[in-house]
Enzyme design. Structure first.
Site, PDB file in Angstrom:
ATOM      1  N   ASP A 197       0.853  -1.185   0.000  1.00 19.11           N
ATOM      2  CA  ASP A 197       0.000   0.000   0.000  1.00 19.11           C
ATOM      3  C   ASP A 197       0.889   1.235   0.000  1.00 19.11           C
ATOM      4  O   ASP A 197       2.115   1.137  -0.147  1.00 19.11           O
ATOM      5  CB  ASP A 197      -0.960  -0.005   1.196  1.00 19.11           C
ATOM      6  CG  ASP A 197      -2.341   0.542   0.824  1.00 19.11           C
ATOM      7  OD1 ASP A 197      -2.416   1.726   0.446  1.00 19.11           O
ATOM      8  OD2 ASP A 197      -3.328  -0.216   0.889  1.00 19.11           O
ATOM      9  N   HIS A 271      -2.901   3.091  -4.605  1.00 19.30           N
ATOM     10  CA  HIS A 271      -2.321   2.580  -3.361  1.00 19.30           C
ATOM     11  C   HIS A 271      -0.881   2.106  -3.563  1.00 19.30           C
ATOM     12  O   HIS A 271      -0.458   1.130  -2.945  1.00 19.30           O
ATOM     13  CB  HIS A 271      -3.175   1.435  -2.805  1.00 19.30           C
ATOM     14  CG  HIS A 271      -4.485   1.880  -2.226  1.00 19.30           C
ATOM     15  ND1 HIS A 271      -4.578   2.514  -1.004  1.00 19.30           N
ATOM     16  CD2 HIS A 271      -5.757   1.800  -2.707  1.00 19.30           C
ATOM     17  CE1 HIS A 271      -5.846   2.790  -0.746  1.00 19.30           C
ATOM     18  NE2 HIS A 271      -6.582   2.379  -1.771  1.00 19.30           N
ATOM     19  N   GLU A 348      -9.944   2.457  -5.316  1.00 20.17           N
ATOM     20  CA  GLU A 348      -9.654   3.832  -4.906  1.00 20.17           C
ATOM     21  C   GLU A 348      -8.476   4.450  -5.656  1.00 20.17           C
ATOM     22  O   GLU A 348      -7.606   5.095  -5.076  1.00 20.17           O
ATOM     23  CB  GLU A 348      -9.387   3.880  -3.396  1.00 20.17           C
ATOM     24  CG  GLU A 348     -10.574   3.449  -2.557  1.00 20.17           C
ATOM     25  CD  GLU A 348     -10.301   3.467  -1.065  1.00 20.17           C
ATOM     26  OE1 GLU A 348     -11.258   3.644  -0.284  1.00 20.17           O
ATOM     27  OE2 GLU A 348      -9.123   3.295  -0.672  1.00 20.17           O
TER      28      GLU A 348
END
Length: 629
Positions: A197, A271, A348
């Site tokens: 991440d 990410h 995302e």
């Protein structure tokens, strides 16, 4: 007439007592009956079963728990009669993971088609034993009996997962093993391992050593994640860690010995700041060579309803270096994890940098892509070819549906509610349901006055209401579901346990047991039994289910009213406004409670009879005013 009434009352009383004495097994078995009687463990306990190497750990754990807690000698026998007998049989009703468990005057018999079934039968046996079986020392004064039982039990779903995010905060190899041990007690069988991440890259990739040399470390911060100050240039970047490839092999083996498969997640194209900071050439944004691994400071703007990056944390889909990188990374990952799936994230992903990047605009023109969402879909398709080329199936979060053209063999993990899973199933994709309004166990589980603050609440009732197969979806395409433990606000394993339990009990029942067998009040009575077991095991858990649900309203005159509700039955809520500490002699909530004009503090507490349950809640008038808005 009085005699008849007395007999009826006695009958009801005995019926209730019989019901109350049923063993508190979680997840609740498919079929179970409990005849009157108990088997008493002998002074010398013996165990027999198949001599298969994969059962070595199961046997050792069973022997160890019995020996430590009872203080009695425990031996393994190759054959013949034994106190606890495990047998492989051929019974189509049991499938690959089901089992039969029988306890009677002669002892305990567990039967299954496969070794996994025997393993799950052992987990149920632990729950039939007194709670002191969880003791790390000899438990004195315990009657070591097992209630008579006839259980036939099979799982509803094959995928019963828990996701562990070790990227935001690193957890040691021993912590991961403990996580696996905690999982299997409630018949979970998939560990979804979130390894990369923005805050850290946690797996050694020999082709790209900087991923762990630089990408695995950031600046240690203490407080609330995403509100931290930006690290100063001179602050040491020593907080973090990673797993070597030998560590990964050890964890994979540890899982297999406990019938757990590990699914690695390499989260791309968003990410990915840890990767970009390690290898800036994976970006096509000027200035990426100055990027550092994120330490919890804000760098994504969510005010638009979608992510917009303040720094570009994405791999560049127009950069061929990215696909070379992914080919090598996925090749090494595929060789380490034998299970069928690799999770590629896909969630995302901010696209504000892509929207104006010349290289990506050129890619759009060249490939006929209408927008940046189709750019991500292009990236996903190319990555699927890489992953399938390594002999694995690709799995991703539900954003990978956006932009169209998702390859048919790709599985979808639905996290933004169930909508993505429904859409994916209608398109013929396999689905794993992980809706954030039911199974995100990193979120608050009670009132913000008591809980470590996160952006929303998922109560135990929400987790128990989880049904992986919504109406209108082909059940054959739903592989199952999982609990997701993100670690932004998770700084140690004790707090992880607090967030996990008891919600993971509810999710385990939703994944193993039939809907027909689920009952909220019955479940709560069993949860309380397991909390007692947790106390013996020194396992942390949340008491949030005992604490009031608080709703505040304001009338036209500006007067405040508080509505207090219980999540579980059998409790009374008491309160005060005079700064004193309420107990069961204080007023109890009934309907709307008016807040006195000059009161500055409301204290709230729950009682069961004369016993305080949960924690005392303190809510200031200022906070009540905010809630009313």
């Amino acid at each position: 007439m009085k005699k008849i009434i007395a007999l009826v009352c006695l009958s009801l009383s005995l019926s209730y007592a019989s019901s109350a004495q049923k063993p508190a097994i979680i997840p609740i078995p498919t079929e179970a009956s409990y005849p009157a009687g108990k088997f008493t463990l002998p002074t010398s306990i013996s165990i027999s079963g198949p001599s298969d190497p994969q059962m070595k750990v199961a046997y050792a754990t069973l022997v160890g728990k019995l020996k430590v807690a009872t203080g009695r000698p425990v031996s393994l026998k190759s054959a013949g009669t034994a106190t606890i007998q495990l047998q492989l049989v051929s019974n189509t009703k049991l499938g690959a993971e089901g089992y039969e468990l029988q306890v009677n005057s002669t002892g305990v018999k567990i039967k299954a088609n496969k070794l996994a079934g025997l393993f799950y039968g052992i987990q149920t046996l632990y729950q039939l034993l007194p709670k002191e079986i969880e003791s790390k020392l000899v438990a004195k004064g315990v009657q070591w009996t097992i209630p008579y039982a006839q259980i036939t039990d099979t799982p509803r779903f094959a995928w019963r997962g828990q996701m562990f995010d070790v990227a935001r905060h690193f957890f040691s190899k021993e912590d991961v093993k403990k996580f696996i041990d905690d999982m299997v007690e409630y018949k979970y069988n998939i560990l979804h391992f979130h390894l990369t991440d923005d805050e850290g890259w946690r797996i050694e990739i020999k082709s790209y050593p900087n991923l762990t040399k630089k990408g695995a470390f950031n600046v240690k911060k203490v407080g609330r994640f995403t509100t931290f100050s930006k690290p100063e240039p001179n602050e040491p970047r020593t907080y973090g860690g990673f797993y070597t490839q030998e560590d990964i092999k050890e964890l994979v083996k540890y899982g297999q010995e406990r019938f757990v498969n590990i699914v690695p997640e390499i989260d791309v194209p968003g990410h990915s700041m840890a990767a970009v900071a390690s290898y800036p050439e994976l970006s096509c944004t000027p200035g990426a060579d100055k990027y550092e691994v994120i330490s919890g400071e804000p760098f994504i703007d969510w005010s638009h309803g979608h992510p917009e990056a303040l720094q570009d944390n994405t791999l560049c889909p127009a950069n061929e270096n990215v696909y070379t990188f992914l080919d090598k990374v996925m090749g090494e990952v595929a060789s380490l994890f034998p299970y069928d799936y690799i999770h590629m994230g896909g969630d995302e992903c901010p696209k504000n940098y892509w929207d104006k990047n010349p290289e990506i605009l050129a890619l759009r023109a060249r490939e006929g892509l209408k927008n940046s969402q189709e750019v991500q879909a292009y990236f996903v398709r190319r990555l699927e070819k890489i992953i399938s080329g390594k002999g694995k199936r690709m799995l991703g979060w539900d954003e990978i549906l956006e932009g169209g053209g998702l390859p048919k063999g790709t599985s979808v993990m639905s996290w933004r509610g169930i909508k993505g899973g429904v859409e994916a199933a209608k398109l013929g994709h396999e689905v794993v349901m992980t809706p954030n309004d039911n199974v995100y166990v990193d979120l608050m589980q009670g009132d913000i006055a008591l809980e470590p603050p996160v952006y929303r609440t998922v109560r135990l009732t929400d987790s128990y209401a989880f049904n992986p197969v919504p109406d209108g979806v082909d059940a054959k395409l739903v592989k199952g579901g999982q609990a997701n433990m993100w670690s932004e606000q998770l700084y140690n394993y004790r707090h992880l346990q607090y967030m996990m339990w008891p919600r993971a009990l509810a999710i385990s029942e939703s994944l193993w047991s039939t809907n027909e067998n689920k009952n909220w009040d019955n479940f709560i009575s069993r949860v309380e039994e397991h909390m007692a077991r947790f106390d013996v095991a020194d396992k942390k858990y949340a008491p949030s289910m005992y604490e009031a649900i608080v709703k505040v309203t304001k009338n036209a005159k500006g007067e405040l009213f508080v509505e207090l509700k219980n999540e579980i039955s059998g409790l009374k809520i008491h309160y005060s406004f005079d700064n004193s500490y309420p107990d069961n002699h204080y007023p109890s909530a009934s309907g709307l409670v008016a807040v006195p004009k000059d009161a500055e503090l409301m204290r709230i507490v729950s009682y069961r009879g004369s016993k305080m349950m949960g924690r005392m809640m303190n809510i200031s008038r200022t906070d009540l005013e905010k809630r009313a808005r």
